[in-house]
Design a protein around this motif. Structure first.
Motif, PDB file in Angstrom:
ATOM      1  N   ALA A 197      -3.123 -32.520 -21.152  1.00  0.00           N
ATOM      2  CA  ALA A 197      -1.342 -32.784 -21.489  1.00  0.00           C
ATOM      3  C   ALA A 197      -1.006 -34.184 -21.104  1.00  0.00           C
ATOM      4  O   ALA A 197      -0.929 -35.237 -20.379  1.00  0.00           O
ATOM      5  CB  ALA A 197      -0.674 -31.623 -20.430  1.00  0.00           C
ATOM      6  N   SER A 251       4.183 -28.140 -19.562  1.00  0.00           N
ATOM      7  CA  SER A 251       3.251 -28.715 -17.851  1.00  0.00           C
ATOM      8  C   SER A 251       4.013 -28.693 -17.187  1.00  0.00           C
ATOM      9  O   SER A 251       4.770 -29.062 -16.290  1.00  0.00           O
ATOM     10  CB  SER A 251       2.249 -29.745 -18.997  1.00  0.00           C
ATOM     11  N   TYR A 283       1.058 -33.606 -26.776  1.00  0.00           N
ATOM     12  CA  TYR A 283       2.547 -33.086 -26.815  1.00  0.00           C
ATOM     13  C   TYR A 283       3.202 -32.976 -27.852  1.00  0.00           C
ATOM     14  O   TYR A 283       3.643 -32.510 -28.939  1.00  0.00           O
ATOM     15  CB  TYR A 283       3.263 -33.214 -25.941  1.00  0.00           C
TER      16      TYR A 283
END
Lengths: 263, 402, 300
Positions: free
Chosen positions: B241, B254, B246
């Protein structure tokens, strides 16, 4: 350049280049699509904003220059130290080749984080405080590739026959290397120098673990809260390194042609 | 042998060209601030400290991400107000890297100050071990709770956070608690910001999941099992992440510290995404505070001490964009009083400052970013360093086979 | 005729032959390189290796190695070795074929392009590389969307980029260029005269490859294969960005143990694992050297 093996259909070349192009450009192109996005101007708009952003950073030029300099020194070490050594190993150092092959694999398998710890605890401070020590590390880290490229290129050339022929005509050892062997191994030499340059320009982990600031570490600092800018920078790094090497490569073709015509 | 000489000479030339270059000597303050253990006993007070730090002109910090607890603003403000250049060595590095650097780096590359996790602290402190940190008591030393500081002033906690759920605005339904993450609508959308056996944030996320699923600070197993379930039903994806991943849509949900929220939301917005944060209603897992300390080998002793005073300042005041040229000309103490204190910068970043109780009493707390309130139903827990050590060995052996 | 002067090297060497072994004599000219390798690689690593035999208090112990060879660490060695082998298998053959096609048919200009591109790509990795593949083949990647548009949903069959085989696929992005780069000089050395000689002697395509091409290229191929194995075996940053540790791999564990935020019980375990990696590489050299020797005999 005349072809080497049996006749291949030229479709083969076309398909190979096409496949390679897709293989490289699909991921690279997909990433660069993000680098051209300009969400500030609305969704679905594109422009050079993210590139303009990093070029306008005050230290951009400084760090590019520094990284190029370090890469040039590393390339110099490859030329001056590695090339003669590999030539020698193929001429009459056969027994040492297994040892060298093992030694030159090590930089790849030794975790860089362990190397960084070891280097800082064992090397003299004067050496560690000198930024050019990085060039030596880059040279060593590139060895797995550069050594093999050179060794494979040189291995198949009947060096012994060539050098004996030249020497029997009265040439000295250095002359043999410079004038007879160098042109023959040219392709492998260029490839290994390119590799050293590319690795030096892109090396991040060791540089950072040894607390130096170069282009790559500067990139991670400035792009921390600019997601699209960071993507633009990584695309730029790949494309610019490729362009740089291509220019160097094309210049070397030209000089080779000139040499050939002069002769 | 001519060939040998040729090669040897080549090495010598290259080496000589390299070695003859600069070696930066560490700068030195006029008054020896390296021995100053608090400002009260120092002759010139804050005015003297600021003057000495300005003269040094440089502060070496280490592994401070800009988005993390609003450290970006802290560095900008400090740098701008005092005219001190900040070198941030390896912003994405770990606590282990900070300690390793103190142990091995050459004098000029030593960090002045560190910000490390508690377990990292425990690995270098303890009875019979020589301290690697310099004793220095900040002016607000008394406001730091006793369990989070060394009595001699070698180290002190600075801020902590709570594990939050970060999610893209397109996610439907919006997740409210950790146990929601098994929802089939989140297929391939849940990620972690690192390897829980290496990264504290990911590790504490597993702890949070454990408590949400019937575990406790002494039982992390349900947390590991929870992620196993998420992996099996396809919700958990092992992509890292981070901002770029993203934005590319590789994940949408997350678990993250709440003090990363303001920075991450702003970065996402600049990239055309709307990111939201929520404290899960089933568990509010508090991290142990991070630890500030001054390196004993600090190359900039005054700047290091000024930085700590600044980090523990509870002042309300100007942010980096509000500082004027006239402000910068103020005498040290006046300038220090003009700028926003570090404890409040942590507040604006979504973190809980260590002096929160004293600040509340004094009425000095500024407003925290909206949307990060702890739901009443959430169990507030904080695994102790011992709990963490026990949980970690389970994670280390089981996570690689998730 | 050789001039007496320029021949002193050989003569002197021959005279001393009885005293100085062949090995030492061969060693002298490679000293500059050896010195650099020792200073910037071996010496630092020896310092780390010593720590692998120390417990947390600096006393001698084998414990780190005992732990490193058990449980999840043993499994990690298994995974990393198999990852190295699969990745080398998958990258070496297309790489070799591509190198052959470019070297035999490509123009000088094309070769320069390929050369520059492979140098750069061979050095790609880490978070940026992971991102490129996510941008293309991730859940919302451009290739994924494109394929979906023509009715091919790559995610329908449970495919994920973030798995063991996903890693093998992504590694190809630097592995194939490494192969092309390292193997091209070997193809270049396959001289035209040999092909022509073979042809003029009436050799068929098959006979040429069986007796000339293959034996000449095989040593280079196996050297490249070994490099590819080592490269995938030890790759770190890309694996970390794509698995967050959900697959047991040695380089990831070393990173965690030496550089993690979560401090470990045994400070020097990571160093023992690092020594383990060097040992595996040394072991991988054995079959390689046997093959090389075999081929050398065969070529005679």
């Amino acid at each position: 350049m005349k072809r080497l093996g049996f006749k291949l259909p030229s479709a083969g070349l076309f398909i190979a280049v096409l496949l390679a192009g897709v293989f490289v450009l699909l991921p690279l192109g997909s990433a660069s699509e993000y680098s051209f996005r300009t969400p500030a101007l609305g969704p679905g708009t594109y422009g050079w904003d993210n590139y303009a952003w990093f070029v306008s950073q005050p230290d951009f030029g400084t760090f590019i220059t520094l990284s190029l300099l370090l890469a040039a020194v590393a390339a110099g070490i490859t030329l001056l130290v590695l090339v003669p050594t590999v030539v020698w190993l193929n001429l009459r150092g056969q027994k040492l080749r297994p040892l060298m092959e093992f030694l030159t694999l090590l930089p790849l398998v030794i975790p860089v984080v362990a190397l960084a710890i070891g280097a800082q605890t064992s090397l003299p401070v004067e050496l560690q405080s000198n930024q050019y020590s990085l060039s030596f590390f880059y040279f060593v880290l590139a060895l797995p590739y550069t050594y093999r490229t050179l060794d494979i290129g040189i291995r198949a050339i009947p060096l012994k026959t060539l050098s004996e022929a030249a020497r029997s005509l009265g040439a000295s050892q250095i002359k043999v290397i410079a004038l007879v062997l160098a042109p023959v191994v040219r392709g492998a030499v260029i490839a290994s120098v390119f590799l050293t340059i590319a690795l030096s320009l892109g090396e991040f982990t060791l540089t950072s673990l040894l607390h130096w600031q170069t282009f790559t570490t500067w990139v991670t600092v400035i792009s921390q809260s600019n997601i699209l800018g960071a993507i633009a920078l990584s695309v730029f790094t790949i494309v610019a390194a490729f362009a740089l090497l291509l220019v160097v490569g094309l210049v070397s073709i030209r000089t080779k042609r000139r040499q050939v015509t002069e002769e | 042998m001519r060939f040998k000489r040729f090669a040897a000479a080549a090495v010598a030339v290259v080496a000589a060209a390299g070695m003859s270059l600069t070696f930066a000597a560490p700068s030195q303050a006029a008054i020896n601030y390296c021995k100053v253990t608090d400002l009260q006993s120092s002759a010139n007070g804050m005015n003297g400290l600021v003057a000495a730090a300005k003269k040094e002109g440089v502060l070496n910090v280490i592994t401070l991400p800009r988005d993390w607890a609003n450290y970006g603003e802290a560095m900008d403000l400090f740098s701008k107000a005092f005219g001190i250049k900040i070198n941030d060595d390896n912003p994405d590095g770990s606590s282990a890297y900070e300690l390793q650097t103190i142990a091995t780096a050459t004098a000029d590359k030593q960090p002045d100050v560190v910000d490390i996790g508690v377990s990292a602290l425990n690995s270098v402190t303890g009875p019979g071990r020589p301290s690697i940190f310099a004793n220095y008591k900040v002016q607000n030393f008394a406001d730091i709770p006793a369990e989070w500081k060394d009595a001699g002033g070698a180290w002190y906690g600075d801020y902590n956070g709570i594990i939050a759920i970060a999610y893209d605005s397109s996610v439907s339904p919006a997740p409210k608690k950790i146990s929601d993450l098994t929802n089939a609508a989140y297929k391939g959308q849940v990620a972690l910001g690192g390897d829980p056996s290496a990264a504290q944030e990911a590790f504490m996320s597993v702890f949070a999941a454990a408590i949400a699923k019937g575990g406790s600070v002494t039982n992390i197993q349900p947390g590991i099992d929870f992620f196993k379930t998420l992996k099996q039903n396809g919700n958990f994806t092992s992509v890292l992440a981070n901002g770029a991943n993203y934005v590319s849509g590789a994940y949408k949900i997350s678990l993250s510290w709440n003090f990363n929220a303001p920075g991450a939301i702003a970065s996402a917005k600049a990239a055309g995404k709307t990111l939201k944060y929520v404290i899960p209603s089933d568990v509010a897992l508090q991290g142990t505070p991070y630890i500030q300390a001054i390196n004993k080998k600090a190359p900039h002793c005054a700047a290091a001490r000024l930085w700590e005073e600044f980090i523990y300042s509870e002042n309300k005041g100007k942010t980096s964009d509000k500082i004027t040229a006239a402000d910068k000309k103020l005498p040290g103490q006046a300038l220090f009083n003009t700028i926003l204190g570090g404890q409040n910068i942590f507040v604006s970043g979504g973190a809980t400052p260590i002096t929160v109780k004293a600040m509340t009493k004094k009425g000095l707390l500024i407003k925290a970013p909206a949307g990060l309130d702890v739901p009443k139903s959430a169990k507030l827990v904080m695994p102790s360093p011992d709990n963490q050590a026990a949980g970690k060995s389970l994670v280390t052996s089981q996570w690689p086979n998730l | 005729m050789a001039k007496p002067l320029s021949n002193t090297v050989d003569k002197g060497a021959a005279n001393r032959g009885a005293l100085v072994s062949d090995f030492t004599r061969q060693l002298v000219p490679i000293l500059p390189l050896l010195v650099l390798i020792v200073v910037f690689l071996i010496w630092p690593i020896v310092n780390v290796a010593i720590m692998a035999f120390e417990d947390n208090y600096g006393n001698f112990t084998f414990d780190n190695f005992v732990v490193a060879s058990q449980g999840v660490y043993a499994q990690a060695f298994g995974n990393s070795i198999s990852l190295g082998i699969y990745s080398a298998l998958l990258a070496s053959i297309p790489g070799a074929v591509f190198a052959y096609i470019i070297e035999s048919r490509g123009s000088e200009f094309l070769k320069r392009i390929i050369n520059s591109a492979t140098s750069v790509l061979a050095n790609s990795g880490g978070v940026p590389l992971a991102f490129m593949f996510i941008a293309a083949f991730g859940a919302e990647g451009s290739a994924t969307v494109l394929l979906k548009a023509i009715g091919l949903d790559i995610y329908a069959g449970g495919f994920t980029l973030f798995s063991y085989w996903g890693l093998v696929l992504v590694y190809c992005f630097f592995q194939i260029p490494i192969m092309v780069l390292v193997f091209s000089p070997a193809v270049q050395a396959l001289r035209r005269e040999w092909t022509e000689a073979a042809r003029s002697l009436g050799a068929s395509k098959w006979q040429y490859w069986r007796h000339v091409g293959f034996p000449l290229l095989f040593p280079s191929f196996s050297a490249s294969f070994l490099l590819l194995f080592a490269s995938a075996f030890s790759a770190y940053a890309t694996a970390r960005a794509m698995t967050v540790g959900t697959i047991a791999l040695v380089p990831l564990m070393i990173g965690t143990l030496i550089d993690g935020n979560v401090i470990v019980d045994q400070f020097n375990l990571g160093k023992a694992l690092a020594i383990g990696m060097v040992l595996v590489t040394a072991l991988a050299m054995v079959p390689y050297l046997l093959i090389q020797r075999r081929v050398a005999r065969w070529q005679k």
